[in-house]
Design an enzyme around this catalytic site. Structure first.
Site, PDB file in Angstrom:
ATOM      1  N   HIS A  60       0.849  -1.194  -0.013  1.00 36.60           N
ATOM      2  CA  HIS A  60      -0.150   0.194   0.117  1.00 36.60           C
ATOM      3  C   HIS A  60       1.052   1.332  -0.059  1.00 36.60           C
ATOM      4  CE1 HIS A  60       0.895  -0.758   4.277  1.00 36.60           C
ATOM      5  NE2 HIS A  60       0.454   0.543   4.718  1.00 36.60           N
ATOM      6  N   HIS A  62       1.578   3.799   2.025  1.00 36.29           N
ATOM      7  CA  HIS A  62       1.681   4.467   2.981  1.00 36.29           C
ATOM      8  C   HIS A  62       3.529   4.456   3.184  1.00 36.29           C
ATOM      9  CE1 HIS A  62      -1.997   4.407   5.566  1.00 36.29           C
ATOM     10  NE2 HIS A  62      -1.990   5.464   4.825  1.00 36.29           N
ATOM     11  N   ASP A  64       6.021   4.152   5.328  1.00 39.46           N
ATOM     12  CA  ASP A  64       6.765   3.127   5.876  1.00 39.46           C
ATOM     13  C   ASP A  64       6.910   1.825   5.259  1.00 39.46           C
ATOM     14  OD1 ASP A  64       4.104   2.771   6.643  1.00 39.46           O
ATOM     15  OD2 ASP A  64       4.634   1.780   8.675  1.00 39.46           O
ATOM     16  N   HIS A  65       6.108   1.738   3.981  1.00 35.80           N
ATOM     17  CA  HIS A  65       6.276   0.357   3.065  1.00 35.80           C
ATOM     18  C   HIS A  65       6.573   1.082   1.865  1.00 35.80           C
ATOM     19  CE1 HIS A  65       3.810  -2.092   5.925  1.00 35.80           C
ATOM     20  NE2 HIS A  65       3.437  -0.832   6.605  1.00 35.80           N
ATOM     21  N   HIS A 140      -7.411  -1.499   5.615  1.00 29.45           N
ATOM     22  CA  HIS A 140      -6.452  -0.604   6.218  1.00 29.45           C
ATOM     23  C   HIS A 140      -7.006   0.838   5.807  1.00 29.45           C
ATOM     24  CE1 HIS A 140      -2.988   0.924   8.356  1.00 29.45           C
ATOM     25  NE2 HIS A 140      -2.439   1.218   7.138  1.00 29.45           N
ATOM     26  N   ASP A 210      -0.335  -4.310   6.752  1.00 30.27           N
ATOM     27  CA  ASP A 210      -1.205  -3.235   7.576  1.00 30.27           C
ATOM     28  C   ASP A 210      -2.691  -3.825   7.467  1.00 30.27           C
ATOM     29  OD1 ASP A 210       1.227  -2.396   7.607  1.00 30.27           O
ATOM     30  OD2 ASP A 210       0.573  -0.190   7.931  1.00 30.27           O
ATOM     31  N   HIS A 268       5.942  -5.662  12.362  1.00 34.45           N
ATOM     32  CA  HIS A 268       5.056  -4.263  12.148  1.00 34.45           C
ATOM     33  C   HIS A 268       4.795  -3.627  13.519  1.00 34.45           C
ATOM     34  CE1 HIS A 268       2.239  -0.895  10.653  1.00 34.45           C
ATOM     35  NE2 HIS A 268       3.395  -1.339   9.733  1.00 34.45           N
TER      36      HIS A 268
END
Length: 301
Positions: A60, A62, A64-65, A140, A210, A268
């Site tokens: 996805h 976001h 941090d990914h 999410h 997530d 995570h």
């Protein structure tokens, strides 16, 4: 099959922890799964060859990914890469990456292929002779997928003594290994099972990044060998997990139990906690086979 965790902590990178990224080695293929900030440094630390990564899967959009992706793509060019690179991720990932390459005038030395995902149903997104990859729709705050990696069965193993006993010509060996029965000159049909041994069992790996607790994934990941499932919070912060659409360690264990998976790997983790051992203890109250993911840890699956 081997899994190397490059990073498995939530939100921001720190001096000793990294956001989500991992490499799955399966059937001599290397798949990069998510690409948080610092991924290329972690690849170097873990002695993983950049040139062997031809497919990147992004769960996805976001940071941090994702924030390590443009740097990884650029470094591949600086190293003189010429091999195609395929990126699988939510719709918008192509625009995001190409804009950065355009504004920095950093066009790649290799062909870059984007496979943008929009479906909310599980679908096959990669397949070759040895491996198949399917999406695992997650819930999410933004459109998110996990990924299911499955080995395809090897060809059957030839029973040399049996084929010699039936005086079968070598020209038919490959046909036999492919699973076919054989008709002898006198019309007798010899079943394949009498001429071969079963191949080794196939392995499977499910990556669930997530997501809020979501039992809809259970039919997709049923009976997998290894499940990586996010466990951002402990049950003491279950309220925060529900609010942010994340899972607790106990909820991850419940998914593992109901899906009858063989092994659960947690990751995570929120950095609010002093250590990660409590995540394992909490999950083991529900599911017995729990491992803790951590930066730089590898698992032979």
């Amino acid at each position: 099959m081997k899994l190397t965790i490059l990073g498995c902590y939530a939100a921001t990178p720190r001096t000793l922890t990294n956001p989500t990224s991992q490499v799955l080695e399966i059937k001599n293929r290397l798949f990069l799964i998510d690409c948080g900030e610092g991924t290329q440094v972690q690849l170097r630390k873990n002695k993983i060859k950049f040139s062997k990564i031809n497919h990147i899967f992004i769960s996805h959009l976001h940071g941090d990914h994702l924030y390590g992706l443009i740097g990884t793509i650029s470094t591949f060019s600086l190293l003189g890469r010429t091999t195609d690179l395929h990126i699988y991720g939510p719709k918008g990932i192509k625009e995001l990456i190409l804009l950065q390459l355009k504004l920095t005038e950093s066009w790649t030395t290799y062909s870059l292929f984007f496979h943008e995902l929009e479906s909310k149903e599980s679908e096959v997104i990669f397949e070759d002779k040895k491996v198949i990859v399917k999406t695992i729709p997650l819930k999410h705050r933004v459109y998110t997928n996990g990924f299911l990696f499955q080995e395809k069965p090897d060809e059957r193993k030839l029973d040399v003594e049996a084929v010699q006993r039936y005086d079968i010509h070598v020209a038919y060996y490959q046909k036999i290994k492919n699973g076919s029965d054989i008709t002898l000159d006198d019309g007798t049909v010899v079943e394949n099972e009498k001429l071969t041994f079963d191949p080794p069992p196939t392995k499977s790996y499910a990556f669930c990044s997530d997501t809020v607790y979501n039992e809809e994934v259970i039919p997709i990941i049923q009976n997998v060998d290894v499940l990586y499932h996010e466990s951002t919070f402990l049950e003491s912060e279950a309220r925060l997990a529900e609010k942010t659409l994340h899972s607790t360690a106990k909820e991850a264990a419940n998914i593992a139990l109901k899906a009858n998976v063989k092994q659960l790997i947690l990751g995570h983790y929120s950095t609010r906690y002093d250590g990660i051992e409590p995540f394992k203890k909490e999950a083991e109250t529900v599911f017995p086979n729990v491992l803790l993911g951590d930066d730089g840890v590898s698992f032979e699956l």
